[in-house]
Enzyme design. Sequence first.
Site, PDB file in Angstrom:
ATOM      1  N   ASN B   8       0.806  -1.234   0.000  1.00 21.06           N
ATOM      2  CA  ASN B   8       0.000   0.000   0.000  1.00 21.06           C
ATOM      3  C   ASN B   8       0.834   1.277   0.000  1.00 21.06           C
ATOM      4  O   ASN B   8       0.294   2.379   0.050  1.00 21.06           O
ATOM      5  CB  ASN B   8      -0.944   0.001   1.219  1.00 21.06           C
ATOM      6  CG  ASN B   8      -0.170   0.118   2.530  1.00 21.06           C
ATOM      7  OD1 ASN B   8       1.054  -0.084   2.552  1.00 21.06           O
ATOM      8  ND2 ASN B   8      -0.849   0.439   3.611  1.00 21.06           N
ATOM      9  N   LYS B  10       3.943   4.130  -1.257  1.00 19.95           N
ATOM     10  CA  LYS B  10       4.426   4.764  -2.476  1.00 19.95           C
ATOM     11  C   LYS B  10       5.736   4.100  -2.896  1.00 19.95           C
ATOM     12  O   LYS B  10       6.493   3.625  -2.057  1.00 19.95           O
ATOM     13  CB  LYS B  10       4.708   6.251  -2.208  1.00 19.95           C
ATOM     14  CG  LYS B  10       3.540   7.039  -1.691  1.00 19.95           C
ATOM     15  CD  LYS B  10       2.397   7.122  -2.645  1.00 19.95           C
ATOM     16  CE  LYS B  10       2.718   8.055  -3.800  1.00 19.95           C
ATOM     17  NZ  LYS B  10       1.551   8.148  -4.722  1.00 19.95           N
ATOM     18  N   LYS B  12       6.062   1.887  -5.812  1.00 20.26           N
ATOM     19  CA  LYS B  12       5.954   0.703  -6.663  1.00 20.26           C
ATOM     20  C   LYS B  12       6.213   1.063  -8.126  1.00 20.26           C
ATOM     21  O   LYS B  12       7.104   0.484  -8.767  1.00 20.26           O
ATOM     22  CB  LYS B  12       4.558   0.070  -6.530  1.00 20.26           C
ATOM     23  CG  LYS B  12       4.230  -0.393  -5.109  1.00 20.26           C
ATOM     24  CD  LYS B  12       2.896  -1.116  -5.029  1.00 20.26           C
ATOM     25  CE  LYS B  12       1.692  -0.230  -5.254  1.00 20.26           C
ATOM     26  NZ  LYS B  12       1.467   0.767  -4.179  1.00 20.26           N
ATOM     27  N   THR B  13       5.438   1.997  -8.647  1.00 22.43           N
ATOM     28  CA  THR B  13       5.647   2.424 -10.031  1.00 22.43           C
ATOM     29  C   THR B  13       6.987   3.136 -10.176  1.00 22.43           C
ATOM     30  O   THR B  13       7.678   2.987 -11.188  1.00 22.43           O
ATOM     31  CB  THR B  13       4.488   3.342 -10.478  1.00 22.43           C
ATOM     32  OG1 THR B  13       3.290   2.571 -10.495  1.00 22.43           O
ATOM     33  CG2 THR B  13       4.725   3.929 -11.857  1.00 22.43           C
ATOM     34  N   THR B  14       7.368   3.876  -9.150  1.00 25.86           N
ATOM     35  CA  THR B  14       8.662   4.578  -9.170  1.00 25.86           C
ATOM     36  C   THR B  14       9.809   3.581  -9.286  1.00 25.86           C
ATOM     37  O   THR B  14      10.763   3.800 -10.034  1.00 25.86           O
ATOM     38  CB  THR B  14       8.808   5.432  -7.896  1.00 25.86           C
ATOM     39  OG1 THR B  14       7.606   6.165  -7.688  1.00 25.86           O
ATOM     40  CG2 THR B  14       9.966   6.399  -8.008  1.00 25.86           C
ATOM     41  N   ARG B  22      17.489   1.419 -15.533  1.00 23.33           N
ATOM     42  CA  ARG B  22      18.686   0.575 -15.422  1.00 23.33           C
ATOM     43  C   ARG B  22      18.797  -0.376 -16.627  1.00 23.33           C
ATOM     44  O   ARG B  22      19.866  -0.555 -17.198  1.00 23.33           O
ATOM     45  CB  ARG B  22      18.564  -0.227 -14.126  1.00 23.33           C
ATOM     46  CG  ARG B  22      19.780  -0.980 -13.715  1.00 23.33           C
ATOM     47  CD  ARG B  22      19.543  -1.655 -12.368  1.00 23.33           C
ATOM     48  NE  ARG B  22      19.746  -0.779 -11.236  1.00 23.33           N
ATOM     49  CZ  ARG B  22      19.081  -0.845 -10.082  1.00 23.33           C
ATOM     50  NH1 ARG B  22      18.137  -1.748  -9.908  1.00 23.33           N
ATOM     51  NH2 ARG B  22      19.348  -0.020  -9.096  1.00 23.33           N
ATOM     52  N   PHE B  64     -11.179   3.308 -20.202  1.00 19.41           N
ATOM     53  CA  PHE B  64     -10.973   2.575 -18.959  1.00 19.41           C
ATOM     54  C   PHE B  64     -10.476   3.471 -17.845  1.00 19.41           C
ATOM     55  O   PHE B  64      -9.304   3.816 -17.785  1.00 19.41           O
ATOM     56  CB  PHE B  64      -9.958   1.469 -19.228  1.00 19.41           C
ATOM     57  CG  PHE B  64      -9.851   0.497 -18.104  1.00 19.41           C
ATOM     58  CD1 PHE B  64     -10.930  -0.282 -17.746  1.00 19.41           C
ATOM     59  CD2 PHE B  64      -8.663   0.374 -17.411  1.00 19.41           C
ATOM     60  CE1 PHE B  64     -10.826  -1.191 -16.708  1.00 19.41           C
ATOM     61  CE2 PHE B  64      -8.561  -0.532 -16.374  1.00 19.41           C
ATOM     62  CZ  PHE B  64      -9.647  -1.309 -16.028  1.00 19.41           C
ATOM     63  N   TRP B  66     -12.009   3.157 -14.458  1.00 16.97           N
ATOM     64  CA  TRP B  66     -12.551   2.628 -13.203  1.00 16.97           C
ATOM     65  C   TRP B  66     -13.767   3.389 -12.704  1.00 16.97           C
ATOM     66  O   TRP B  66     -14.310   3.068 -11.678  1.00 16.97           O
ATOM     67  CB  TRP B  66     -11.497   2.628 -12.074  1.00 16.97           C
ATOM     68  CG  TRP B  66     -10.325   1.766 -12.374  1.00 16.97           C
ATOM     69  CD1 TRP B  66      -9.045   2.182 -12.554  1.00 16.97           C
ATOM     70  CD2 TRP B  66     -10.300   0.340 -12.507  1.00 16.97           C
ATOM     71  NE1 TRP B  66      -8.236   1.119 -12.795  1.00 16.97           N
ATOM     72  CE2 TRP B  66      -8.972  -0.026 -12.772  1.00 16.97           C
ATOM     73  CE3 TRP B  66     -11.279  -0.665 -12.443  1.00 16.97           C
ATOM     74  CZ2 TRP B  66      -8.581  -1.333 -12.967  1.00 16.97           C
ATOM     75  CZ3 TRP B  66     -10.887  -1.970 -12.634  1.00 16.97           C
ATOM     76  CH2 TRP B  66      -9.558  -2.285 -12.892  1.00 16.97           C
ATOM     77  N   GLU B 101       0.377  -1.711 -12.552  1.00 20.49           N
ATOM     78  CA  GLU B 101      -0.955  -1.802 -11.945  1.00 20.49           C
ATOM     79  C   GLU B 101      -1.761  -2.993 -12.467  1.00 20.49           C
ATOM     80  O   GLU B 101      -2.990  -2.965 -12.417  1.00 20.49           O
ATOM     81  CB  GLU B 101      -1.754  -0.499 -12.135  1.00 20.49           C
ATOM     82  CG  GLU B 101      -1.025   0.774 -11.742  1.00 20.49           C
ATOM     83  CD  GLU B 101      -0.981   1.032 -10.237  1.00 20.49           C
ATOM     84  OE1 GLU B 101      -1.264   0.092  -9.461  1.00 20.49           O
ATOM     85  OE2 GLU B 101      -0.657   2.151  -9.833  1.00 20.49           O
TER      86      GLU B 101
END
Lengths: 169, 169
Positions: B8, B10, B12-14, B22, B64, B66, B101
Amino acid sequence: MIILYTGNGKGKTTAALGQMYRAIGQGMRVCIIQFIKGKWKTGEMLASQSFSNNLTFKTMGEGFTWNSKDINKDIEAARFAWETAKDSINSSKYDMVILDELTYLIKYKIITNEEVIEFLKNRPNNIHIIITGRDASNELIEVSDLVTEMKEIKHPYKSGIEAIKGIEY
Amino acid sequence: MIILYTGNGKGKTTAALGQMYRAIGQGMRVCIIQFIKGKWKTGEMLASQSFSNNLTFKTMGEGFTWNSKDINKDIEAARFAWETAKDSINSSKYDMVILDELTYLIKYKIITNEEVIEFLKNRPNNIHIIITGRDASNELIEVSDLVTEMKEIKHPYKSGIEAIKGIEY
């Protein structure tokens, strides 16, 4: 804003890299201070050439590897890196400064927790600071605005898989 | 190798962005599939122009979000994105595919957990897959090689600070 990525899982430095990438996309000037020698590897160094105008890498002195035979030389190099970090943050040359693996310096008592917290509290406005490393102190968490713990759920290198080019470095 | 960034917090996408950065530094070809419309913002899109030869962005269909009024249109767009993801992974055009996601599609039962796991188990060799999103299923964790849970310790936007340019987008 201070962002802290801590915890024992993979992804802390990787997230800092992503943060740098996003900032540069917005035209910001980013400085990365690497407190552990040799931590940043080929992949990121090569990719960084695309951003050379907006990105500055500053790496630890040669002597500092956490396993040098001369502990005083290690401490000297670490102190030098910390002074470089402070100067970089105070210089007005950067919009974002990444302090990669800073927490180790506190953990190994090269610099005191108080010194770091005091400096961060009195930092210039309008600079973003990204800090990575395990075992962040409660005070460091307190002074940070955004804190994520990267928690190891599964780690492939424990199953004997070696570090993979383009993934790990 | 499959890397999963869940939890939950911050980052993940970063972290997926950092992983892409890399990989591109190592000369790999990377494809990013974005399952949530509008999730990837200005910063990363602008920075990506430096890498245009090695980086492909594929975003969800317009419908899309949501919160569309037409649920069938949402489902159709999500299914299309999943088919695009599978085609991209099977195409041999990429060394790394990021499924940003993806977990939401499973969570909201747009695609079944079994379908995703079955596909991942039978994926081509020599491709790296990065998956991000909250609430990853146990089976998704099982099929992944490296799993980090990004755990929220502190989140500034809860204290009323708004999303900041170059940090959040």
